[in-house]
Write an enzyme that holds these catalytic residues in place. Structure first.
Site: not given
Ligand code: NOJ
Length: 766
Positions: A258, A289-291, A293
């Site tokens: 993030f 990607t992260d959640y 992001a």
């Protein structure tokens, strides 16, 4: 193979073809896969390609703020590449059926989840797994987690999390392996081996995902999602090694972090995602990607969703978790010439390759075996292993007067807010664990002690007395069972039990969600209500054993000074209660060693063993000296150093012996040391090797872990432990970021923790 051909024929539909104008410059090493995927991509529309880059959350389990919606319809329309946070074969079979029967291209979904410390059978939190220092156990834990998760329909795990962190305020230290790049790297490799096995297409192995790339553990002030900023030389020497180790071990995917790096969030950071990850490290798998992001980069201040989505694709990101920025904006960016078709194709290809490697094209239901789901999850064997690895993760911090192990007899007062709680045992991010089936400390003690010990129970205190804070730390089905009685009444009840007992076991510390994601703390001491309880218990004069639950290093100098015995059990997993009883009653001798330094107070943070000397170091063992690098109000020393942990036995080290004191060039040095189990019990010791490079072209740490061995010795047994050292162990990144070693003197230090070492010096010329 025949199924591949059938599938290809099935997809030869009369549609407008989007030419794949990005022929991969180099093959994947699997020409059959390359041909298959090229054939497939020739048939795909742009929208379908973008669909492959889209990873919504199923909504079964919440692991972020935004919810994905209308998923079944999107799958049908070819707008979904994979799903996560969905579980059970029944549900996964159904979404897979929609994908392969009702979508035009019939491309199977990849199904992911955060399987980070076990699955239904929960193992200790990752920080706890790391304190075993036992790479066989670490690998086996990942293997078993893969076995269970794949039996439940899941083929991709968002693990291992390898972010180095030196800041226990950051709640996510619980999900990593602590502060050391060497130990972190060995654990990263073991986890990747465990999840992926030798054959990714087997139905019981899964794709691993190293995260969070990169430097997420260095967020400023330990506040989650905060900015990171550091020099390249620190980055490469101290923070990057575990990510690279995972890549070198063949990890199949990477997740972005993030945070920003050099002012650019990781998900848009081309230097990070392409120059370093792809070009220098040679990683060829998908980057997810992260959640959310991608959409968060709008708040970072990089532009609107279209703009940040284009930046992410350009940077080298392949899959968009939850933001739907790729799905909804890349077509417009293509039309406007902001991204290229080659970039879209590249990302799509990488995702299809991962699916191919998992064997999903051959059999989309490969991980949907109802029979396996009934027989391979939460088995007795898995629970037995959970008990074993939990006991191996516990760190005995103090054992004055040999209070532990407890005798099986008499009366035991069990008190504390964690004493009779099952839901908190698995710890944070245990999304598939069945909380109701974990063993509480109370149940574990009763089972192991049987009728030989009379157990009196009283809660004694809440985790925290502040109800607002309590609501924040008792979420995700992990209640703390806040007791509304007057705290003084609860303490009196516990003291009454203690007065009738021979020994007091106080199960206290953090609740599971006091660490983990978005659980940063500015105060890392034991909550005041628990301290009050401890004081009252100690005042009874009865021996007190503190069974400490925590997802981070805590600052507990008062407790360390006053409580005779402290067993740190992290969050031990499904079988926590049994494992705690095994160790308290001596069936298992504790052998865990800290993988992160415990500070005396939060003001010392960041505090880590492999620091630099500075130009004004404090003389060892002293506290304050004017114009030296120190504090007025606290010594520089930690409360418990990296690598620390006691045993019911004692281990004595002989003097280290070197095969040579002078070496030249690419030679191999042997260091040997006699280790004796000089105490009363059989047990295991983690022998640690540290190196200091005394003079360098850049400043070098006062010591760095470069080897370790966990050895089991019978009481009275002596064994010679041998380490080999080559120039490889002497290498570091210099100011030109060249990874090499420099000739000179080196101190080789061996011992049972980073602060208790014996030293031998060697001179090594080029
Ligand atoms: C956010 C977390 O940062 C990450 O570790 C996790 O894998 C995703 N959510 C998915 O749940």
């Amino acid at each position: 193979m025949r199924r591949h051909i059938t599938l290809l024929l099935m997809i030869l539909l009369a549609v407008a073809c989007q030419p794949e104008n990005n022929k991969k410059s180099r093959g994947s090493g699997d020409p059959e896969m390359d041909r298959f995927i090229s054939g497939l991509m020739k048939q795909m529309t742009l929208e379908e390609k973008l669909g492959q880059l889209n990873l919504p959350a199923s909504g079964d389990i919440m692991t972020g703020q935004t919810k994905s919606t209308g998923i079944a319809a999107k799958i049908r329309e070819g707008k979904v590449g994979g799903l996560f946070n969905i579980r059970t074969v029944e549900k996964i079979r159904e979404v897979q059926r929609i994908a392969v029967e009702e979508s035009r291209m019939k491309i199977p979904l990849i199904i992911a989840m955060d399987v980070i410390h076990g699955y239904r059978t929960a193992f200790p939190i990752p920080l706890g797994v790391s304190t075993t220092w036992d790479m066989e156990l670490v690998e086996k834990s990942a293997r078993m987690a893969a076995q269970e998760a794949t039996a439940d329909g899941i083929c991709w795990t968002f693990s291992p999390m390898v972010d180095i962190s030196r800041d226990p305020r950051w709640g996510r230290v619980s999900e990593g392996s602590g502060e050391d790049p060497y130990l972190g790297s060995r654990i990263a490799e073991a986890m990747v081996r465990g999840y992926q096995g030798d054959d990714l297409s087997a139905n019981n192995t899964m794709l691993a995902c190293v995260k969070h790339f990169a430097l997420y553990g260095a967020s400023e002030a330990g506040r989650d999602y905060n900015t990171t900023d550091m020099s390249r030389i620190r980055m490469f020497n101290e923070f990057m090694p575990p990510y690279q180790a995972a890549i070198d071990a063949g990890v199949g995917s990477v997740m972005t972090s993030f945070n920003e790096i050099d002012g650019i969030p990781a998900s848009a950071n081309k230097w990070l995602m392409s120059d370093l990850l792809r070009d220098q490290w040679g990683f060829e798998g998908p980057v997810v990607t992260d959640y959310t992001a991608i959409m968060e980069m709008t708040d970072h201040g990089l532009g609107d969703l279209q703009q940040v989505s284009a930046l992410a694709l350009q940077a080298g990101v392949d899959m968009d978790m939850v933001s739907e920025g790729f799905l909804n904006t890349l077509k417009q960016s293509l039309d406007e010439g902001k991204v290229t078709m080659a970039q879209v194709d590249q990302a799509c290809r990488r995702i299809l390759e991962a699916k191919y490697r998992l064997g999903l094209f051959e059999d989309p239901y490969r991980y949907c075996d109802e029979e396996r789901s009934k027989t391979e999850i939460f088995t007795d064997a898995n629970r037995q292993f959970a008990r074993e690895i939990a006991a191996a993760s516990f760190v005995l911090m103090k054992n004055e007067g040999g209070v532990l192990p407890l005798k099986k007899g008499g009366t035991l007062a069990l008190v504390g807010p964690m004493a009779d709680n099952t839901e908190n045992m698995p710890g944070t991010w245990s999304v598939a664990a069945d909380f109701s089936q974990s063993t509480s400390v109370r149940k574990g003690l009763e089972a192991v002690a049987g009728s030989e010990v009379k157990i009196l129970y009283a809660k004694g205190s809440n985790v925290v007395q502040d109800t607002l804070l309590d609501s924040r730390i008792s979420i995700f089905g992990k209640p703390t069972y806040f007791d509304k009685r007057d705290p003084a009444v609860m303490i009196r009840e516990a003291v009454a039990a203690a007065m009738k007992a021979d020994v007091v076991v106080a199960a206290m510390g953090e609740s599971a969600e006091m660490s983990g994601e978005c659980s940063s703390r500015s105060d890392i001491t034991l909550p005041a209500c628990q301290r009050d309880l401890l004081k009252a218990l100690l005042a009874t004069g009865k021996p007190v054993v503190m069974v400490l639950f925590t997802g981070r290093p805590l600052a507990i100098p008062w407790e360390a000074a006053h409580v005779p015995a402290i067993l740190n059990v992290w969050f031990p997993g499904t079988e926590g209660g049994h494992a705690i009883a095994d160790v308290l009653f001596g069936a298992v001798n504790p052998s865990g060693k800290l993988s992160a330094t415990w500070p005396q107070n939060v003001g010392q943070v960041p505090l880590f063993y492999n620091h630099k000397n500075t130009g004004r170091p404090l003389a060892p063992g002293s506290w304050f000296q004017k114009f030296r690098s120190n504090y007025l109000d606290v010594p520089n020393e930690p409360l418990f150093p990296f690598g620390y942990g006691l045993s019911y036995s004692t281990f004595t080290y002989g003097d280290p012996k070197l095969s040579a004191e002078q070496l030249s060039g690419n030679a191999t040095l042997t260091l040997s040391v006699d280790l004796t189990n000089s105490g009363p019990a059989d047990g295991a010791e983690v022998v640690q090797l540290y190196i200091r490079d005394l003079v360098g072209s850049v400043t070098r740490p006062v010591k760095e872990l470069k080897g370790f061995q966990k050895v089991f010795l019978k009481a009275g047994e002596t064994r010679t432990i041998t380490f080999t050292v080559t120039p490889e162990e002497l290498k570091f990144y210099n100011s030109g970021l060249v990874y090499d070693w420099e000739p000179g003197d080196f101190d080789l230090m061996v011992g049972g923790n980073s602060d208790a070492v014996k030293t031998a010096r060697v001179n090594w010329t080029k």
